[in-house]
Design a protein around this motif. Sequence first.
Motif, mmCIF file in Angstrom:
data_model
loop_
_atom_site.group_PDB
_atom_site.id
_atom_site.type_symbol
_atom_site.label_atom_id
_atom_site.label_comp_id
_atom_site.label_asym_id
_atom_site.label_seq_id
_atom_site.Cartn_x
_atom_site.Cartn_y
_atom_site.Cartn_z
ATOM 1 N N GLY A 126 0.833 -1.194 0.000
ATOM 2 C CA GLY A 126 0.000 0.000 0.000
ATOM 3 C C GLY A 126 0.869 1.244 0.000
ATOM 4 N N GLY A 127 0.340 2.311 0.581
ATOM 5 C CA GLY A 127 1.080 3.565 0.626
ATOM 6 C C GLY A 127 2.369 3.467 1.418
ATOM 7 N N GLY A 128 2.361 2.662 2.465
ATOM 8 C CA GLY A 128 3.579 2.462 3.250
ATOM 9 C C GLY A 128 4.676 1.811 2.427
ATOM 10 N N THR A 129 4.282 0.876 1.571
ATOM 11 C CA THR A 129 5.235 0.216 0.670
ATOM 12 C C THR A 129 5.853 1.230 -0.281
ATOM 13 O OG1 THR A 129 3.749 -1.698 0.714
ATOM 14 C CG2 THR A 129 5.505 -1.714 -0.933
ATOM 15 N N LEU A 130 5.004 2.074 -0.843
ATOM 16 C CA LEU A 130 5.490 3.092 -1.775
ATOM 17 C C LEU A 130 6.440 4.061 -1.079
ATOM 18 C CD1 LEU A 130 5.439 4.391 -4.553
ATOM 19 C CD2 LEU A 130 3.333 5.579 -3.912
ATOM 20 N N GLN A 131 6.095 4.469 0.139
ATOM 21 C CA GLN A 131 6.971 5.371 0.884
ATOM 22 C C GLN A 131 8.323 4.728 1.182
ATOM 23 O OE1 GLN A 131 4.219 6.365 4.181
ATOM 24 N NE2 GLN A 131 4.562 8.502 3.624
ATOM 25 N N GLY A 132 8.287 3.484 1.655
ATOM 26 C CA GLY A 132 9.527 2.813 2.043
ATOM 27 C C GLY A 132 10.455 2.562 0.865
ATOM 28 N N LEU A 138 14.895 6.309 -4.090
ATOM 29 C CA LEU A 138 14.882 7.678 -4.612
ATOM 30 C C LEU A 138 15.310 8.722 -3.587
ATOM 31 C CD1 LEU A 138 11.468 7.450 -6.516
ATOM 32 C CD2 LEU A 138 13.755 7.425 -7.550
ATOM 33 N N GLY A 139 15.475 8.293 -2.335
ATOM 34 C CA GLY A 139 15.915 9.224 -1.307
ATOM 35 C C GLY A 139 14.826 10.096 -0.733
ATOM 36 N N THR A 140 13.566 9.800 -1.025
ATOM 37 C CA THR A 140 12.461 10.558 -0.462
ATOM 38 C C THR A 140 11.299 9.625 -0.162
ATOM 39 O OG1 THR A 140 10.860 12.350 -0.828
ATOM 40 C CG2 THR A 140 11.538 11.102 -2.769
ATOM 41 N N SER A 141 10.582 9.926 0.907
ATOM 42 C CA SER A 141 9.378 9.142 1.230
ATOM 43 C C SER A 141 8.116 9.970 1.021
ATOM 44 C CB SER A 141 9.437 8.655 2.687
ATOM 45 O OG SER A 141 9.549 9.754 3.582
ATOM 46 N N ASP A 142 8.283 11.150 0.420
ATOM 47 C CA ASP A 142 7.146 12.032 0.163
ATOM 48 C C ASP A 142 6.439 11.580 -1.118
ATOM 49 O OD1 ASP A 142 5.605 14.568 0.666
ATOM 50 O OD2 ASP A 142 6.421 15.013 -1.323
ATOM 51 N N LEU A 149 7.726 13.161 -9.867
ATOM 52 C CA LEU A 149 8.809 12.548 -10.642
ATOM 53 C C LEU A 149 8.243 11.586 -11.685
ATOM 54 C CD1 LEU A 149 11.454 11.621 -7.890
ATOM 55 C CD2 LEU A 149 11.761 13.275 -9.740
ATOM 56 N N ALA A 150 7.263 10.791 -11.254
ATOM 57 C CA ALA A 150 6.701 9.750 -12.123
ATOM 58 C C ALA A 150 6.049 10.318 -13.371
ATOM 59 C CB ALA A 150 5.687 8.916 -11.340
ATOM 60 N N GLN A 151 5.514 11.534 -13.280
ATOM 61 C CA GLN A 151 4.839 12.127 -14.430
ATOM 62 C C GLN A 151 5.794 12.389 -15.588
ATOM 63 O OE1 GLN A 151 2.714 15.438 -12.470
ATOM 64 N NE2 GLN A 151 0.814 14.349 -12.910
ATOM 65 N N GLN A 152 7.104 12.468 -15.274
ATOM 66 C CA GLN A 152 8.116 12.655 -16.318
ATOM 67 C C GLN A 152 8.847 11.352 -16.619
ATOM 68 O OE1 GLN A 152 8.178 15.622 -17.805
ATOM 69 N NE2 GLN A 152 6.578 16.246 -16.363
ATOM 70 N N GLY A 153 8.386 10.250 -16.052
ATOM 71 C CA GLY A 153 9.055 8.971 -16.235
ATOM 72 C C GLY A 153 8.347 8.081 -17.239
ATOM 73 N N ASP A 154 9.029 7.011 -17.620
ATOM 74 C CA ASP A 154 8.502 6.037 -18.571
ATOM 75 C C ASP A 154 8.544 4.664 -17.912
ATOM 76 O OD1 ASP A 154 7.822 4.376 -20.640
ATOM 77 O OD2 ASP A 154 9.416 5.027 -21.999
ATOM 78 N N VAL A 186 17.695 -4.225 -14.342
ATOM 79 C CA VAL A 186 19.013 -4.864 -14.290
ATOM 80 C C VAL A 186 19.997 -4.215 -15.251
ATOM 81 C CG1 VAL A 186 18.062 -7.068 -13.549
ATOM 82 C CG2 VAL A 186 18.328 -6.616 -15.990
ATOM 83 N N ASN A 187 19.498 -3.499 -16.271
ATOM 84 C CA ASN A 187 20.433 -2.882 -17.219
ATOM 85 C C ASN A 187 20.962 -1.535 -16.740
ATOM 86 O OD1 ASN A 187 18.417 -0.953 -17.757
ATOM 87 N ND2 ASN A 187 17.654 -2.049 -19.558
ATOM 88 N N GLY A 188 20.389 -1.021 -15.628
ATOM 89 C CA GLY A 188 20.901 0.199 -15.024
ATOM 90 C C GLY A 188 20.651 1.470 -15.801
ATOM 91 N N GLU A 189 19.729 1.447 -16.765
ATOM 92 C CA GLU A 189 19.504 2.618 -17.610
ATOM 93 C C GLU A 189 18.312 3.467 -17.169
ATOM 94 O OE1 GLU A 189 19.152 1.196 -21.573
ATOM 95 O OE2 GLU A 189 21.218 0.419 -21.656
ATOM 96 N N ALA A 190 17.551 3.018 -16.189
ATOM 97 C CA ALA A 190 16.365 3.761 -15.754
ATOM 98 C C ALA A 190 16.758 5.023 -14.990
ATOM 99 C CB ALA A 190 15.490 2.875 -14.880
ATOM 100 N N THR A 191 16.060 6.106 -15.247
ATOM 101 C CA THR A 191 16.275 7.367 -14.542
ATOM 102 C C THR A 191 15.441 7.368 -13.254
ATOM 103 O OG1 THR A 191 14.412 8.511 -15.572
ATOM 104 C CG2 THR A 191 16.521 8.500 -16.780
ATOM 105 N N PRO A 192 15.695 8.299 -12.327
ATOM 106 C CA PRO A 192 14.836 8.405 -11.140
ATOM 107 C C PRO A 192 13.362 8.586 -11.498
ATOM 108 C CG PRO A 192 16.843 9.645 -10.798
ATOM 109 C CD PRO A 192 16.872 9.189 -12.227
#
Length: 275
Positions: A126-132, A138-142, A149-154, A186-192
Amino acid sequence: MSIVIGIDSGISSTKVVGIEHGKQIIGPLSIKPISMGEALEHFIQGNGLSRDDIERIVITGVGALGTKQPVNGMPTSYIDEFKANAIGAQHDCGLRQFIVVSMGSGTSLVRVDDGEYKHIGGIGVGGGTLQGLSRLMLGTSDIASVAQLAQQGDVNKVNLTIGEVCDGKIDGLIDEATASLFVKGVNGEATPNDIAAGLIHMVLETIGSAAVLSQLGGGFKDFVLIGNLTRLPACGYIFPLLEKLYGVRFHIPEHADCCTALGAALSQGEYDIEC
């Protein structure tokens, strides 16, 4: 005025809703976890009320368990959280048969069938999972920051779809369905941004799929989503995708994020708390 106040004291937030004369909704208020007494005072002041306006307080949620004193000395009742979920969701969606999917720190499932309510289980996602996980990756639990961030992600930079691994159609599946979550990490190419999108997708898809799979053979096709995670913009495309995949309907009612407090206010409580 004659107002009944519902307070949902949860792990990640405290929510307060008022019901005037059994109909008019006042509020709601959602703040970080504080005492129910403090939350009540915030609500009273924020809505220009006085104590004389309040008929009764009904409390619920994990923070209300074992409470033995009335809130701020006012008439107080307690109601089981799962029943409050059902009452609030039914009031908002108007359905008679459905599953309440309460997306809190974890997720609970309540079956509603013509006024009968039964807690049928849940999962620890749930939300706790997403925060943790957001804190670790990502260095943030907000969650608001993660959603931004996700709105600019793929999400396709981290997840693998059925369409990518199968040359032809598979009965019961759609090309957009997820074959594996985060496998491309695993390919290490994903952005934050991509990771944020992947985390939100993983949590919401897991919750939606678990809800549907809990009802295989049960005949229920309507699922009402409540809780803070319903505010995430990603709900607007993830749950329609799951509807297409499973042939079900997901509903997000008007007061989804405070449905439990709303249900408490509408219920009048199960038993009184006395000094």
